[in-house]
Enzyme design. Structure first.
Site, mmCIF file in Angstrom:
data_model
loop_
_atom_site.group_PDB
_atom_site.id
_atom_site.type_symbol
_atom_site.label_atom_id
_atom_site.label_comp_id
_atom_site.label_asym_id
_atom_site.label_seq_id
_atom_site.Cartn_x
_atom_site.Cartn_y
_atom_site.Cartn_z
ATOM 1 C CG ASP A 46 11.933 7.193 47.956
ATOM 2 O OD1 ASP A 46 13.377 7.351 46.699
ATOM 3 O OD2 ASP A 46 12.532 8.379 48.723
ATOM 4 N N GLY A 47 13.490 5.079 48.415
ATOM 5 C CA GLY A 47 14.059 3.686 49.581
ATOM 6 C C GLY A 47 14.104 2.854 49.648
ATOM 7 N NE ARG A 50 15.515 6.882 52.063
ATOM 8 C CZ ARG A 50 15.111 7.586 51.718
ATOM 9 N NH1 ARG A 50 14.527 8.116 53.121
ATOM 10 N NH2 ARG A 50 14.264 7.906 50.756
ATOM 11 C CD1 TRP A 51 14.701 -2.783 52.222
ATOM 12 C CD2 TRP A 51 16.477 -3.539 50.718
ATOM 13 N NE1 TRP A 51 15.069 -4.257 52.528
ATOM 14 C CE2 TRP A 51 15.597 -5.019 51.029
ATOM 15 C CE3 TRP A 51 17.332 -3.666 49.757
ATOM 16 C CZ2 TRP A 51 16.553 -5.768 51.002
ATOM 17 C CZ3 TRP A 51 17.560 -5.045 49.091
ATOM 18 C CH2 TRP A 51 16.912 -6.107 49.594
ATOM 19 C CG HIS A 63 17.783 0.507 42.154
ATOM 20 N ND1 HIS A 63 17.175 1.369 42.668
ATOM 21 C CD2 HIS A 63 19.241 1.620 41.627
ATOM 22 C CE1 HIS A 63 17.656 3.152 43.292
ATOM 23 N NE2 HIS A 63 18.713 2.915 42.279
ATOM 24 C CB THR A 92 13.500 15.467 34.685
ATOM 25 O OG1 THR A 92 12.245 15.751 35.968
ATOM 26 C CG2 THR A 92 12.566 14.460 33.338
ATOM 27 C CD GLU A 93 13.888 16.963 38.492
ATOM 28 O OE1 GLU A 93 12.978 15.385 38.283
ATOM 29 O OE2 GLU A 93 13.816 17.667 37.742
ATOM 30 C CG ASN A 94 16.137 9.317 39.704
ATOM 31 O OD1 ASN A 94 14.719 8.998 39.435
ATOM 32 N ND2 ASN A 94 16.278 10.519 40.791
ATOM 33 C CD1 TRP A 95 17.922 12.774 33.769
ATOM 34 C CD2 TRP A 95 19.202 11.010 32.940
ATOM 35 N NE1 TRP A 95 17.109 11.481 32.068
ATOM 36 C CE2 TRP A 95 18.049 11.409 31.780
ATOM 37 C CE3 TRP A 95 20.237 9.833 32.613
ATOM 38 C CZ2 TRP A 95 17.665 9.856 31.043
ATOM 39 C CZ3 TRP A 95 19.743 8.956 31.578
ATOM 40 C CH2 TRP A 95 18.799 9.583 30.886
ATOM 41 C CB SER A 222 9.972 14.140 44.583
ATOM 42 O OG SER A 222 11.256 14.162 45.691
#
Ligand code: IPE
Ligand code: IPE
Ligand code: MG
Length: 272
Positions: A46-47, A50-51, A63, A92-95, A222
């Site tokens: 994760d992050g 933000r990075w 990414h 599955t939530e990243n859509w 998550s």
């Protein structure tokens, strides 16, 4: 010696690209207790966003930078001879994210596979994708099947990449497959136990997760490996994924080695 250690650290931090599998006696592993290593490590990478924001760049640049980190951590896991490394790449939530970001990620996975396939194979990695793979672009599915096929007889680290993965979704699919077996008369309801459920999950054949690492400060699952992490240890760091180094990974291993895993029992039972 000190120069050698600094050299190793500098290389992995700065270049990120040509980090080699560290040898057993590498200075990177100086603090490792080989008897107390986790066998299955899961990472919530994760992050990235933000990075990138911190560098004044677009989220997508985070990414891209994160892929380099993944390559180095896989090499480190190989050096540590872990049994399995499971990484969370897309939930599955990243859509819910903007279409452009989702599309960028799908392309990045495809590029990663194209670029890294041969080297992972040479490193004896067994790649496996977990998640609702049939919900991904057809060409990516094809690449994933090819990669799994190529590496299926390898004997090194099991590298599970969670893409379109949700722990709840995985359990739903597992329950459906169990019910189908019951309906077909292959399985009795009374025979459904933890082992049957475990073997109906995408991670079948893997050991339970010993350690979950999450980068960038948030302390939640998550929807990752809900069943498999039932007795896992957790290790959190503020470091964003693109800045996460093999040295950070080793820090997590060292911390893990000091944990007292009781599994509901007692370490030193009192004398009655
Ligand atoms: C993790 O980084 C990568 C994916 C979820 C694909 P994020 O994109 O979630 O980065 P932050 O959490 O917004 O910084
Ligand atoms: C979890 O990160 C998923 C991956 C790392 C692929 P998220 O950034 O999607 O999680 P939340 O939204 O902070 O819970
Ligand atoms: Mg995030």
């Amino acid at each position: 010696m000190i120069k050698k250690i600094l050299g190793t650290i500098g290389k992995s931090v700065v270049s990120g690209g040509n980090f080699e599998i560290p040898a057993h006696d590498s200075p990177l592993f100086a603090k490792i207790d080989w008897e107390k290593l986790p066998r299955h490590v899961a990472v919530i990478m994760d992050g990235n966003g933000r990075w990138a924001k911190g560098q004044g760049m677009l989220r997508t640049a985070g990414h891209t930078a994160g892929v380099k980190t993944l390559k180095n951590i896989l090499k480190t896991a190989i050096g540590l001879e872990l049994d399995a490394l499971t990484v969370y790449a897309f939930s599955t939530e990243n859509w819910k994210r903007p279409h452009t970001e989702v599309e960028f990620l799908m392309n990045l996975f495809s590029e990663y596979l194209k670029k890294e396939l041969q080297e992972m194979h040479e490193d004896n990695v067994q790649i496996h994708f977990i998640g609702r793979i049939d919900g991904l672009p057809e060409s990516l599915q094809e690449q994933m099947r090819e990669a799994e096929g190529l590496m299926k007889d390898n004997t090194g680290v099991k590298f599970n990449v969670a893409v379109n993965y949700g722990g709840q979704d995985e359990i739903v699919r597992g329950v459906q497959s169990i019910v189908r077996r019951v309906q077909a008369g292959e399985l009795a309801v009374a025979d459904i136990d933890e082992h049957i459920i475990e073997s109906s999950l995408d991670t079948q054949g893997n050991l339970p997760v010993d350690l979950v690492i999450r980068t960038s400060g948030d302390q939640r699952l998550s929807n990752f490996l809900l069943w498999q992490a039932a007795y896992a240890e957790f290790w959190f760091t503020e470091t964003n994924w693109p800045d996460f180094t093999p040295e950070c990974f080793v820090d997590a291993m060292v911390d893990y080695a000091g944990r007292d895993r009781r599994f509901g029992g007692l370490t030193k039972p009192d004398k009655e």
